[in-house]
Design an enzyme around this catalytic site. Structure first.
Site, PDB file in Angstrom:
ATOM      1  N   ASN A  10       0.854  -1.191   0.000  1.00 29.19           N
ATOM      2  CA  ASN A  10       0.000   0.000   0.000  1.00 29.19           C
ATOM      3  C   ASN A  10       0.887   1.238   0.000  1.00 29.19           C
ATOM      4  O   ASN A  10       1.428   1.620   1.031  1.00 29.19           O
ATOM      5  CB  ASN A  10      -0.901  -0.020   1.243  1.00 29.19           C
ATOM      6  CG  ASN A  10      -1.752   1.244   1.347  1.00 29.19           C
ATOM      7  OD1 ASN A  10      -1.805   2.053   0.421  1.00 29.19           O
ATOM      8  ND2 ASN A  10      -2.428   1.397   2.482  1.00 29.19           N
ATOM      9  N   LYS A  12       0.070   4.208  -0.303  1.00 31.40           N
ATOM     10  CA  LYS A  12      -0.632   5.370   0.274  1.00 31.40           C
ATOM     11  C   LYS A  12      -0.430   6.585  -0.654  1.00 31.40           C
ATOM     12  O   LYS A  12      -0.321   6.426  -1.875  1.00 31.40           O
ATOM     13  CB  LYS A  12      -0.172   5.607   1.706  1.00 31.40           C
ATOM     14  CG  LYS A  12      -0.338   4.358   2.579  1.00 31.40           C
ATOM     15  CD  LYS A  12      -0.135   4.601   4.047  1.00 31.40           C
ATOM     16  CE  LYS A  12      -0.284   3.305   4.817  1.00 31.40           C
ATOM     17  NZ  LYS A  12      -0.168   3.506   6.265  1.00 31.40           N
ATOM     18  N   HIS A  94      -9.513   1.319   4.996  1.00 28.16           N
ATOM     19  CA  HIS A  94      -8.232   1.609   5.676  1.00 28.16           C
ATOM     20  C   HIS A  94      -8.479   2.596   6.819  1.00 28.16           C
ATOM     21  O   HIS A  94      -9.260   3.549   6.675  1.00 28.16           O
ATOM     22  CB  HIS A  94      -7.208   2.166   4.699  1.00 28.16           C
ATOM     23  CG  HIS A  94      -5.832   2.144   5.270  1.00 28.16           C
ATOM     24  ND1 HIS A  94      -5.394   3.084   6.171  1.00 28.16           N
ATOM     25  CD2 HIS A  94      -4.828   1.269   5.107  1.00 28.16           C
ATOM     26  CE1 HIS A  94      -4.157   2.795   6.517  1.00 28.16           C
ATOM     27  NE2 HIS A  94      -3.788   1.701   5.909  1.00 28.16           N
ATOM     28  N   GLU A  96      -6.865   5.008   7.851  1.00 29.30           N
ATOM     29  CA  GLU A  96      -6.641   6.414   7.520  1.00 29.30           C
ATOM     30  C   GLU A  96      -7.878   7.046   6.866  1.00 29.30           C
ATOM     31  O   GLU A  96      -8.136   8.243   7.036  1.00 29.30           O
ATOM     32  CB  GLU A  96      -5.406   6.540   6.609  1.00 29.30           C
ATOM     33  CG  GLU A  96      -4.117   6.291   7.385  1.00 29.30           C
ATOM     34  CD  GLU A  96      -2.987   5.674   6.583  1.00 29.30           C
ATOM     35  OE1 GLU A  96      -1.953   5.336   7.181  1.00 29.30           O
ATOM     36  OE2 GLU A  96      -3.150   5.504   5.358  1.00 29.30           O
ATOM     37  N   GLU A 164      -5.176  -4.388  10.832  1.00 28.52           N
ATOM     38  CA  GLU A 164      -4.132  -3.368  10.959  1.00 28.52           C
ATOM     39  C   GLU A 164      -4.410  -2.530  12.203  1.00 28.52           C
ATOM     40  O   GLU A 164      -5.167  -1.549  12.153  1.00 28.52           O
ATOM     41  CB  GLU A 164      -4.132  -2.464   9.729  1.00 28.52           C
ATOM     42  CG  GLU A 164      -3.849  -3.196   8.421  1.00 28.52           C
ATOM     43  CD  GLU A 164      -3.443  -2.251   7.315  1.00 28.52           C
ATOM     44  OE1 GLU A 164      -4.152  -1.264   7.032  1.00 28.52           O
ATOM     45  OE2 GLU A 164      -2.366  -2.486   6.729  1.00 28.52           O
ATOM     46  N   GLY A 170       2.587   2.863  10.830  1.00 31.42           N
ATOM     47  CA  GLY A 170       3.499   4.004  10.674  1.00 31.42           C
ATOM     48  C   GLY A 170       4.266   4.370  11.927  1.00 31.42           C
ATOM     49  O   GLY A 170       4.956   5.380  11.969  1.00 31.42           O
ATOM     50  N   SER A 210       3.582  -1.552  10.535  1.00 30.43           N
ATOM     51  CA  SER A 210       5.041  -1.558  10.761  1.00 30.43           C
ATOM     52  C   SER A 210       5.727  -2.870  10.402  1.00 30.43           C
ATOM     53  O   SER A 210       6.703  -3.287  11.030  1.00 30.43           O
ATOM     54  CB  SER A 210       5.368  -1.178  12.214  1.00 30.43           C
ATOM     55  OG  SER A 210       4.977   0.173  12.443  1.00 30.43           O
TER      56      SER A 210
HETATM   57  O1  LIG Z   1      -1.304   1.065   6.708  1.00 26.18           O
HETATM   58  C1  LIG Z   1      -0.635   0.082   6.465  1.00 26.18           C
HETATM   59  C2  LIG Z   1       0.633  -0.225   7.218  1.00 26.18           C
HETATM   60  O2  LIG Z   1       1.492   0.884   7.119  1.00 26.18           O
HETATM   61  P1  LIG Z   1       3.008   0.738   7.685  1.00 26.18           P
HETATM   62  O3  LIG Z   1       3.532  -0.575   7.132  1.00 26.18           O
HETATM   63  O4  LIG Z   1       3.730   1.933   7.161  1.00 26.18           O
HETATM   64  O5  LIG Z   1       2.869   0.696   9.197  1.00 26.18           O
HETATM   65  N1  LIG Z   1      -0.987  -0.757   5.474  1.00 26.18           N
HETATM   66  O6  LIG Z   1      -2.133  -0.546   4.781  1.00 26.18           O
END
Ligand SMILES: O=C(COP(=O)(O)O)NO
Length: 247
Positions: A10, A12, A94, A96, A164, A170, A210
């Protein structure tokens, strides 16, 4: 039936034509485990670039899709348009988008139904906040997110779940193998009880938050961890080591 290991990248809202071409070249040149399914999710502007340049066998995912067919929805993308351009997957739910863009469980479920009905595969993201985990509400939160989808979607064969934990995304604070396995096992148990034995046996449950090449092999040993949804590390050359972490 053995579940095929699955690794999603991903990106992003990261990258540009030059950097995404470099990432694709690194993936194309790498020796990859043929028993691992790989899906790459660049920002939507670069979906066609990824589709045209990625090697055979690697699929491309959009990071979002709307829940209505083509029409007067400024700024949105439809399942038909993704299929039209050879994009076969969508990442939905997601954290976010749930947190920053306030996407509700019901909206995520509606988009999941539209994507599946439109012939796409869905990487369905779920996960709890640190406050919810510390309050002992992790399973309650993730099963509520899953139930919203189960209320609309009966066929789970095109869904890959990505657990997640928000507190791991992150932050560099990857879940321990025990923490991840515990939640994955609870998700699989929920699928068996609320959807079907088949869904429970066959649905891949990815871990995200992570993941790096330093922790992916240990996580991959867990019986209910079927792969990863990788953020930051998917932009780096060592992403191919994460793809191969189950070989
Ligand atoms: O959101 C994430 C994980 O992000 P990281 O690997 O940067 O923690 N995947 O969709």
């Amino acid at each position: 039936m053995a579940r095929k290991f699955f690794v999603g990248g991903n990106f992003k809202m990261n990258g540009n034509i030059k950097s995404i071409k470099e990432i694709i070249a690194n993936i194309n040149e790498a020796k990859l485990d043929s028993n691992t399914e790989v899906v790459i999710a660049p920002p939507c502007l670069y979906l066609l670039l990824a589709r045209e340049h990625l090697r055979e066998g690697i699929e491309v995912a959009a990071q979002n899709v709307f829940d209505r067919p083509n029409g007067a929805f400024t700024g949105e993308i439809s399942t038909d348009q993704l299929k039209d351009t050879g994009i076969t997957w969508a990442i939905l739910g997601h954290s976010e988008r749930r947190v920053i863009l306030q996407e509700t469980d019901e909206f995520v479920a509606s988009k999941t139904k539209a994507a599946i009905d439109g012939g796409l595969g869905v990487i369905l993201c779920i996960g709890e906040s640190l406050e919810q985990r510390e309050a002992g509400k992790t399973i309650e939160v993730v099963t509520k997110q899953l139930k919203a989808v189960a209320d609309k979607v009966k066929d789970w064969s095109k869904i890959v779940i990505a657990y997640e934990p928000i507190w791991a995304i992150g932050t560099g604070k990857v879940a321990t193998t025990e923490q991840a396995q515990e939640v994955h096992a609870a998700i699989r148990e929920w699928l068996k009880k609320e959807v079907s034995t088949e869904a429970s046996d066959n649905t891949r449950i990815l871990y995200g938050g992570s993941v790096t090449e330093k922790n992916s092999c240990d996580l991959a040993t867990q019986p209910d961890i079927d792969g990863f949804l990788v953020g930051g590390a998917s932009l780096k050359p060592a992403f191919v080591d994460i793809i191969n972490s189950n070989s």
